[in-house]
Design an enzyme around this catalytic site. Structure first.
Site, PDB file in Angstrom:
ATOM      1  N   CYS A 116       0.814  -1.227   0.000  1.00 18.74           N
ATOM      2  CA  CYS A 116       0.000   0.000   0.000  1.00 18.74           C
ATOM      3  C   CYS A 116       0.849   1.279   0.000  1.00 18.74           C
ATOM      4  CB  CYS A 116      -0.968   0.012   1.172  1.00 18.74           C
ATOM      5  SG  CYS A 116      -2.122  -1.363   1.139  1.00 18.74           S
ATOM      6  N   HIS A 255      -3.088   7.300   2.525  1.00 20.60           N
ATOM      7  CA  HIS A 255      -3.516   5.995   2.002  1.00 20.60           C
ATOM      8  C   HIS A 255      -4.940   5.705   2.479  1.00 20.60           C
ATOM      9  CE1 HIS A 255      -3.904   1.883   1.035  1.00 20.60           C
ATOM     10  NE2 HIS A 255      -3.700   1.435   2.265  1.00 20.60           N
ATOM     11  N   ASN A 285     -10.086   0.150  -0.124  1.00 17.59           N
ATOM     12  CA  ASN A 285      -8.623   0.188  -0.083  1.00 17.59           C
ATOM     13  C   ASN A 285      -8.096  -0.486  -1.346  1.00 17.59           C
ATOM     14  OD1 ASN A 285      -5.904  -0.336   0.370  1.00 17.59           O
ATOM     15  ND2 ASN A 285      -6.167  -0.941   2.501  1.00 17.59           N
TER      16      ASN A 285
HETATM   17  O1  UT7 Z   1      -3.716  -0.955   3.687  1.00 17.26           O
HETATM   18  C1  UT7 Z   1      -3.156  -1.107   4.944  1.00 17.26           C
HETATM   19  C2  UT7 Z   1      -3.699  -2.294   5.562  1.00 17.26           C
HETATM   20  N1  UT7 Z   1      -4.940  -2.312   6.204  1.00 17.26           N
HETATM   21  C3  UT7 Z   1      -5.379  -1.438   7.128  1.00 17.26           C
HETATM   22  O2  UT7 Z   1      -4.848  -0.387   7.357  1.00 17.26           O
HETATM   23  C4  UT7 Z   1      -6.563  -1.876   7.931  1.00 17.26           C
HETATM   24  C5  UT7 Z   1      -6.393  -1.488   9.372  1.00 17.26           C
HETATM   25  N2  UT7 Z   1      -7.411  -1.985  10.236  1.00 17.26           N
HETATM   26  C6  UT7 Z   1      -8.707  -1.596  10.185  1.00 17.26           C
HETATM   27  O3  UT7 Z   1      -9.088  -0.824   9.323  1.00 17.26           O
HETATM   28  C7  UT7 Z   1      -9.651  -2.077  11.258  1.00 17.26           C
HETATM   29  O4  UT7 Z   1      -8.898  -2.721  12.262  1.00 17.26           O
HETATM   30  C8  UT7 Z   1     -10.733  -3.055  10.735  1.00 17.26           C
HETATM   31  C9  UT7 Z   1     -11.721  -2.315   9.855  1.00 17.26           C
HETATM   32  C10 UT7 Z   1     -10.086  -4.192   9.943  1.00 17.26           C
HETATM   33  C11 UT7 Z   1     -11.496  -3.639  11.902  1.00 17.26           C
HETATM   34  O5  UT7 Z   1     -12.037  -2.594  12.693  1.00 17.26           O
HETATM   35  P1  UT7 Z   1     -11.831  -2.599  14.267  1.00 17.26           P
HETATM   36  O6  UT7 Z   1     -12.559  -1.426  14.766  1.00 17.26           O
HETATM   37  O7  UT7 Z   1     -10.365  -2.696  14.548  1.00 17.26           O
HETATM   38  O8  UT7 Z   1     -12.608  -3.893  14.681  1.00 17.26           O
HETATM   39  P2  UT7 Z   1     -12.071  -5.182  15.455  1.00 17.26           P
HETATM   40  O9  UT7 Z   1     -11.214  -6.000  14.546  1.00 17.26           O
HETATM   41  O10 UT7 Z   1     -11.531  -4.767  16.774  1.00 17.26           O
HETATM   42  O11 UT7 Z   1     -13.423  -5.931  15.684  1.00 17.26           O
HETATM   43  C12 UT7 Z   1     -14.488  -5.375  16.463  1.00 17.26           C
HETATM   44  C13 UT7 Z   1     -15.614  -6.370  16.442  1.00 17.26           C
HETATM   45  C14 UT7 Z   1     -15.186  -7.794  16.750  1.00 17.26           C
HETATM   46  O12 UT7 Z   1     -16.231  -8.390  17.493  1.00 17.26           O
HETATM   47  P3  UT7 Z   1     -16.144  -8.522  19.088  1.00 17.26           P
HETATM   48  O13 UT7 Z   1     -14.884  -9.296  19.342  1.00 17.26           O
HETATM   49  O14 UT7 Z   1     -16.082  -7.104  19.581  1.00 17.26           O
HETATM   50  O15 UT7 Z   1     -17.398  -9.229  19.412  1.00 17.26           O
HETATM   51  C15 UT7 Z   1     -15.077  -8.437  15.400  1.00 17.26           C
HETATM   52  O16 UT7 Z   1     -15.279  -9.827  15.454  1.00 17.26           O
HETATM   53  O17 UT7 Z   1     -16.183  -6.411  15.121  1.00 17.26           O
HETATM   54  C16 UT7 Z   1     -16.207  -7.764  14.672  1.00 17.26           C
HETATM   55  N3  UT7 Z   1     -16.008  -7.740  13.230  1.00 17.26           N
HETATM   56  C17 UT7 Z   1     -17.040  -7.591  12.393  1.00 17.26           C
HETATM   57  N4  UT7 Z   1     -18.353  -7.468  12.600  1.00 17.26           N
HETATM   58  C18 UT7 Z   1     -19.138  -7.310  11.522  1.00 17.26           C
HETATM   59  C19 UT7 Z   1     -14.860  -7.821  12.512  1.00 17.26           C
HETATM   60  N5  UT7 Z   1     -15.131  -7.730  11.200  1.00 17.26           N
HETATM   61  C20 UT7 Z   1     -16.467  -7.586  11.107  1.00 17.26           C
HETATM   62  C21 UT7 Z   1     -17.337  -7.428  10.007  1.00 17.26           C
HETATM   63  N6  UT7 Z   1     -18.649  -7.292  10.283  1.00 17.26           N
HETATM   64  N7  UT7 Z   1     -16.907  -7.383   8.754  1.00 17.26           N
END
Ligand code: UT7
Length: 332
Positions: A116, A255, A285
């Site tokens: 990225c 990005h 992305n």
């Molecule tokens: O290009 C560079 C590379 N990528 C990035 O920069 C991505 C960086 N990371 C992110 O953008 C975020 O971490 C994500 C969008 C991937 C995830 O968001 P988050 O706020 O960090 O969520 P999380 O992973 O902490 O998950 C929160 C909750 C979890 O449930 P519990 O454990 O709180 O019950 C996940 O299981 O959301 C759940 N979850 C979802 N729920 C519905 C994770 N993915 C999903 C989903 N739909 N798609």
């Protein structure tokens, strides 16, 4: 490498821009119909409403050539640098095929893979070609069919990534003139590669032990924190090197990984929310295409205009990150 200065004599100056997207739109609702997620979760956690997906058989070379052709409205190129981590083949690089498609003859053409952050690395490479007198005009393209690395059953990555390409044409010019790129601030941290990687398919794990190993695995929260910290740190370094105050920045083109990352980084830096350029809601992305697509969209809709002072910053797998600045030039 910290904020290396450009050569005093020659600078790479932006002379054209272009973008390309596949036709197929994948909405959040479509994803929510087949995975355990919702439109609301995707919108509020990432800022994405829809993304584009390459048609079967449509490749990185196809999208790169389309974006490159648009940028060449600004003139010819005598070298081509393609930022991608999803080349058409594992070997060779895709850039020569893009150059051939564009009728550029036997110009030097090669890929840069910093995922990225690839477009910022490719701009730095092309600037070096120009300031070192190796080339006069370099076409720099960022293109990825990143969905080819995504497990269609993984709700953690499917909603985030999309496909696309963007390009800038660079010409030799004078440091300090509108459109001149630099300085650059570039970094990597290979010890954290496992936070975001595709384990199999390379020379180490040639054949996956498990089919999931040929897909991207992302430790989202750790990557989120790294992205905010590194893009803010690198932005500060490049601003200090060029001698701009935060308040001098008119447009912040980061990005497009997550709208919350963009907003948090802008806030860390003390930038106003309206300086943030974002097209992530429509494209997701797009990896190496993210920054040039955001620039192209902003140039096309007037968000970006001549005289704006622009800060570009990227973060990606590797880990890699980097930044540069320019004043947006008057372009035909
Ligand atoms: O290009 C560079 C590379 N990528 C990035 O920069 C991505 C960086 N990371 C992110 O953008 C975020 O971490 C994500 C969008 C991937 C995830 O968001 P988050 O706020 O960090 O969520 P999380 O992973 O902490 O998950 C929160 C909750 C979890 O449930 P519990 O454990 O709180 O019950 C996940 O299981 O959301 C759940 N979850 C979802 N729920 C519905 C994770 N993915 C999903 C989903 N739909 N798609």
């Amino acid at each position: 490498m910290s904020a290396a200065g450009v050569s005093p004599g020659r600078a790479a100056v932006v002379a054209g821009w272009g973008g390309a997207l596949p036709e197929r739109v994948v909405t959040n609702h479509e994803i929510a119909a087949r995975l355990d997620t919702t439109d609301e979760w995707i919108r509020t956690r990432t800022g994405i409403r829809e993304r584009r997906q390459a048609a079967p058989g449509q490749s990185t070379v196809d999208l790169a050539a389309e974006a490159g052709r648009a940028a060449l409205r600004g003139g010819r190129a005598d070298a081509l640098v393609l930022a991608t981590s999803t080349p058409d083949q594992m070997c060779p690089a895709s850039a020569p095929q893009v150059a051939a498609r564009l009728g550029l003859g036997t110009v030097p053409a090669f890929d840069v893979n910093a995922v990225c952050s690839g477009f910022v690395y490719a701009l730095a490479t092309a600037s070096g070609f120009i300031s070192g007198g190796i080339a006069e005009r370099v076409l720099v393209i960022g293109a990825d069919v990143f969905t080819s690395l995504i497990d269609p059953g993984d709700r953690a990555t499917v909603p985030i990534f999309g496909d696309g390409a963007g390009a800038l044409l660079l010409r030799a010019g004078a440091p300090g003139e509108p459109g001149a790129l630099g300085p650059f601030d570039l970094h990597s941290e290979g010890e954290l590669a496992e936070l975001l990687w595709v384990e199999a398919g390379g020379s180490r794990r040639r054949v996956p032990d498990d089919p999931g190993e040929r897909f991207l695995v992302m430790q989202g929260t750790a990557v989120f924190r790294q992205a905010c910290a590194r893009m803010a740190e690198s932005s500060r370094a490049v601003l200090e090197e060029v001698g701009w105050m935060v308040g001098d920045v008119d447009r912040f083109v980061g990005h497009q990984a997550n709208i919350r990352i963009l907003q948090a980084t802008a806030k860390h830096l003390g930038l106003p929310a309206d300086a943030v350029v974002a097209n992530i809601d429509r494209v997701g992305n797009t990896s190496a295409a993210s920054i040039p697509l955001a620039l192209s969209d902003a140039a096309a809709d007037g968000t970006l205009s001549a005289g704006h002072r622009v800060l570009l910053t990227a973060f990606g797998a590797g880990l890699t990150w980097g930044s540069t600045v320019l004043t947006w030039p008057e372009l035909p």
